[in-house]
Write a protein that holds these residues in place. Sequence first.
Motif, PDB file in Angstrom:
ATOM      1  N   SER A  18      -4.054 -14.736 -25.365  1.00 38.42           N
ATOM      2  CA  SER A  18      -3.386 -14.430 -24.103  1.00 38.42           C
ATOM      3  C   SER A  18      -1.871 -14.398 -24.293  1.00 38.42           C
ATOM      4  CB  SER A  18      -3.769 -15.461 -23.045  1.00 38.42           C
ATOM      5  OG  SER A  18      -3.097 -15.203 -21.843  1.00 38.42           O
ATOM      6  N   GLN A  51      -0.994 -11.228 -26.177  1.00 39.29           N
ATOM      7  CA  GLN A  51      -1.043 -10.051 -25.307  1.00 39.29           C
ATOM      8  C   GLN A  51       0.181 -10.004 -24.394  1.00 39.29           C
ATOM      9  OE1 GLN A  51      -2.607  -7.766 -26.229  1.00 39.29           O
ATOM     10  NE2 GLN A  51      -4.789  -7.768 -25.871  1.00 39.29           N
ATOM     11  N   ASN A  52       0.582 -11.165 -23.866  1.00 39.22           N
ATOM     12  CA  ASN A  52       1.761 -11.210 -23.003  1.00 39.22           C
ATOM     13  C   ASN A  52       3.020 -10.814 -23.772  1.00 39.22           C
ATOM     14  OD1 ASN A  52       0.368 -11.967 -20.695  1.00 39.22           O
ATOM     15  ND2 ASN A  52       0.663 -14.151 -21.064  1.00 39.22           N
ATOM     16  N   GLN A  65       3.033  -7.100 -24.256  1.00 40.90           N
ATOM     17  CA  GLN A  65       3.418  -6.412 -23.025  1.00 40.90           C
ATOM     18  C   GLN A  65       4.918  -6.501 -22.777  1.00 40.90           C
ATOM     19  OE1 GLN A  65       1.131  -7.758 -19.672  1.00 40.90           O
ATOM     20  NE2 GLN A  65      -0.209  -5.986 -19.778  1.00 40.90           N
ATOM     21  N   VAL A  66       5.490  -7.674 -22.943  1.00 42.88           N
ATOM     22  CA  VAL A  66       6.929  -7.836 -22.739  1.00 42.88           C
ATOM     23  C   VAL A  66       7.694  -6.979 -23.739  1.00 42.88           C
ATOM     24  CG1 VAL A  66       8.847  -9.476 -22.914  1.00 42.88           C
ATOM     25  CG2 VAL A  66       6.790 -10.110 -21.662  1.00 42.88           C
ATOM     26  N   ARG A 105      -4.786  -2.784 -18.892  1.00 40.06           N
ATOM     27  CA  ARG A 105      -4.917  -3.317 -17.539  1.00 40.06           C
ATOM     28  C   ARG A 105      -5.235  -2.180 -16.564  1.00 40.06           C
ATOM     29  NH1 ARG A 105      -2.987  -8.485 -16.718  1.00 40.06           N
ATOM     30  NH2 ARG A 105      -2.435  -8.043 -14.562  1.00 40.06           N
ATOM     31  N   ARG A 129       3.014  -5.913 -13.640  1.00 42.90           N
ATOM     32  CA  ARG A 129       1.879  -6.653 -14.201  1.00 42.90           C
ATOM     33  C   ARG A 129       0.917  -7.141 -13.125  1.00 42.90           C
ATOM     34  NH1 ARG A 129      -0.168  -9.479 -18.398  1.00 42.90           N
ATOM     35  NH2 ARG A 129      -0.540 -11.681 -18.181  1.00 42.90           N
TER      36      ARG A 129
END
Length: 137
Positions: A5, A8-9, A12-13, A68, A129
Motif C-alpha cells: 500500500s 502504491q501510494n 501515485q505521488v 483506480r 485520489r
Amino acid sequence: MASDSLRQNLIQVSRFSAVGVVNTLVGLAIIWGSMYLGLGYVKANILGYAVGLIVSFTLNSRWTFSQRAKEGGSTSATYALRFLIAFLIAWGANYMVLIFGVRSFNLSQYIAQLGAMATYTVVFFLLCRAFVFSAKK
C-alpha cells in the motif's frame, strides 16, 4: 500488505508529481508562446490553464490513477466533471491561501504564491485520489 500500500501510494505521488512537471512546462509554453504571438497576458494565462487542465486530466486519468479508474467503473464524462470540480476546489484553496498570506501576514506575493501552489497541489492530489478517480470496492 502495508508495504504494498505504501509502495502504491509512493508511485501515485511520484506519477502525480511527474504529470505536474509536464503540465507546468506545457502550460508555460502555451502562455509564453501566446504572449510572444501578441495575445494579452490574461488571455494567454486562461489558454495555458485550459490546455493544462486537459493535459492534466488525460495524463492523470490514464497513468497516475489508471488502476483506480478501472476499478471505479465510472464514465469518462463522470471523471471529467469530477476533475473539473476538484480543480475548482483546489484552485479556490490556492486563492484563499494566496490572499490570506498577502493580506493577513503581509507576505511577499512571490512567497505567498509558493504556499498557495503547495496548497493547490496537496488538495488537488487528495481530491483526485478520493473523489475523482476513487476506486469503488
